[in-house]
Design a protein around this motif. Structure first.
Motif, PDB file in Angstrom:
ATOM      1  N   ILE A 290       0.911  -1.162   0.043  1.00 53.09           N
ATOM      2  CA  ILE A 290      -0.066  -0.204  -0.092  1.00 53.09           C
ATOM      3  C   ILE A 290       0.743   1.194  -0.080  1.00 53.09           C
ATOM      4  CG2 ILE A 290      -1.557   1.484   1.533  1.00 53.09           C
ATOM      5  CD1 ILE A 290      -3.079  -1.137   2.128  1.00 53.09           C
ATOM      6  N   PRO A 291       1.885   1.170   0.794  1.00 51.49           N
ATOM      7  CA  PRO A 291       2.708   2.471   0.657  1.00 51.49           C
ATOM      8  C   PRO A 291       3.295   2.855  -0.449  1.00 51.49           C
ATOM      9  CG  PRO A 291       3.293   1.070   2.711  1.00 51.49           C
ATOM     10  CD  PRO A 291       2.363   0.467   1.856  1.00 51.49           C
ATOM     11  N   LEU A 292       3.655   1.710  -1.207  1.00 47.76           N
ATOM     12  CA  LEU A 292       4.209   1.776  -2.727  1.00 47.76           C
ATOM     13  C   LEU A 292       3.229   2.628  -3.655  1.00 47.76           C
ATOM     14  CD1 LEU A 292       6.289   1.449  -4.969  1.00 47.76           C
ATOM     15  CD2 LEU A 292       5.480  -0.940  -5.020  1.00 47.76           C
ATOM     16  N   LEU A 293       1.977   2.140  -3.552  1.00 48.71           N
ATOM     17  CA  LEU A 293       0.923   2.641  -4.235  1.00 48.71           C
ATOM     18  C   LEU A 293       0.769   4.264  -3.940  1.00 48.71           C
ATOM     19  CD1 LEU A 293      -1.883   2.502  -5.930  1.00 48.71           C
ATOM     20  CD2 LEU A 293      -2.836   2.099  -3.788  1.00 48.71           C
ATOM     21  N   TYR A 294       0.937   4.626  -2.662  1.00 50.34           N
ATOM     22  CA  TYR A 294       0.671   6.109  -2.579  1.00 50.34           C
ATOM     23  C   TYR A 294       2.023   6.866  -3.069  1.00 50.34           C
ATOM     24  CZ  TYR A 294      -3.364   5.858   0.582  1.00 50.34           C
ATOM     25  OH  TYR A 294      -4.861   5.750   1.086  1.00 50.34           O
TER      26      TYR A 294
END
Length: 254
Positions: free
Chosen positions: A225-229
């Protein structure tokens, strides 16, 4: 460079990365690795549906979580049309790759080449080449079918959640769409490849392995999820806030 040109270039880069990861995942997926041994952990003897074993996955699972993130990013900025375009392109190129892999296997090997790796423990290079690149037709059919259905489900669920949440809760539409699409994907690929295919897996084994694969994919999706942001922020910086907002609004409208 205009905003539209930047948007087109960004789609080209995202599509290239998406297709490359999907294609590589298909070809390296022939290897099965032990997760516990890789991490230096003692084997976890899971027990589901009367089946037990350790955590073994295909090497393709290293790349599929990246494909999930790329799907969500493309969906965020280019909508259904963007995801469908790159998904059909990926399927076409995966099939193209397998056709030429089979053609390459059928070429008569040079006699000296067959034994060239004998000192590395590979007495027959041609047999090893055929085993690695010549995945069974049932496996190919199951993988490609599951991938395409999963992508189409993903884009629909993503947009439904988006309509309900607007620009808020990016993580929810990303993980929510992955949760539904990979539930479909994880079981379809095994059903076609190993239940309908020559191995004729019993239903408990199919359910157990499918559940483990699904759990692994979801854990990876949450971890990324952090990579998506981060990707969302980088793309917005590249496009400019106005152009990024315009693309997201158009994607939300379908």
């Amino acid at each position: 460079m205009t905003g539209q040109e930047r948007a087109q270039r960004m789609l080209l880069v995202l599509a290239a990365f998406f297709v490359t990861n999907a294609l590589l995942a298909e070809f390296i997926g022939v290897k099965i690795f032990a997760l516990e041994d890789t991490l230096g952990m003692p084997p976890l003897q899971w027990n589901l549906f009367g089946q037990s074993g350790s955590l073994n996955f295909t090497a393709g699972t290293l790349l599929w979580p990246v494909v999930f993130v790329m799907t969500d990013v493309i969906n965020e900025f280019y909508g259904k049309r963007g995801v469908r375009l790159v998904s059909w392109l990926a399927v076409a190129l995966i099939l193209y790759g397998f056709v030429f892999a089979y053609l390459a296997i059928g070429l008569a090997p040079a006699p000296w080449w067959v034994g060239i790796a004998a000192d590395q423990g590979v007495p027959d290079y041609q047999a090893a080449y055929a085993a690695v690149f010549g995945q069974g037709l049932w496996t190919i059919a199951g993988s490609v079918t599951a991938f395409l259905i999963g992508q189409l489900v993903d884009v629909s669920v993503f947009q439904r959640i988006r309509r309900a949440t607007g620009e808020r809760m990016v993580w929810l539409r990303a993980t929510g769409s992955t949760a539904v699409s990979q539930l479909v994907d994880s079981f379809i690929v095994l059903y076609i490849a190993f239940v309908l295919g020559p191995q004729q897996w019993p239903t408990p084994l199919w359910l157990a392995v499918g559940t483990m694969n699904y759990g692994y994919k979801m854990a990876c999706a949450i971890a990324l999820i952090p990579l998506l942001y981060l990707m969302r922020r980088l793309i917005t910086a590249w496009l400019g806030r106005d152009q990024a907002a315009h693309l997201r609004a158009a994607a939300a409208r379908g």
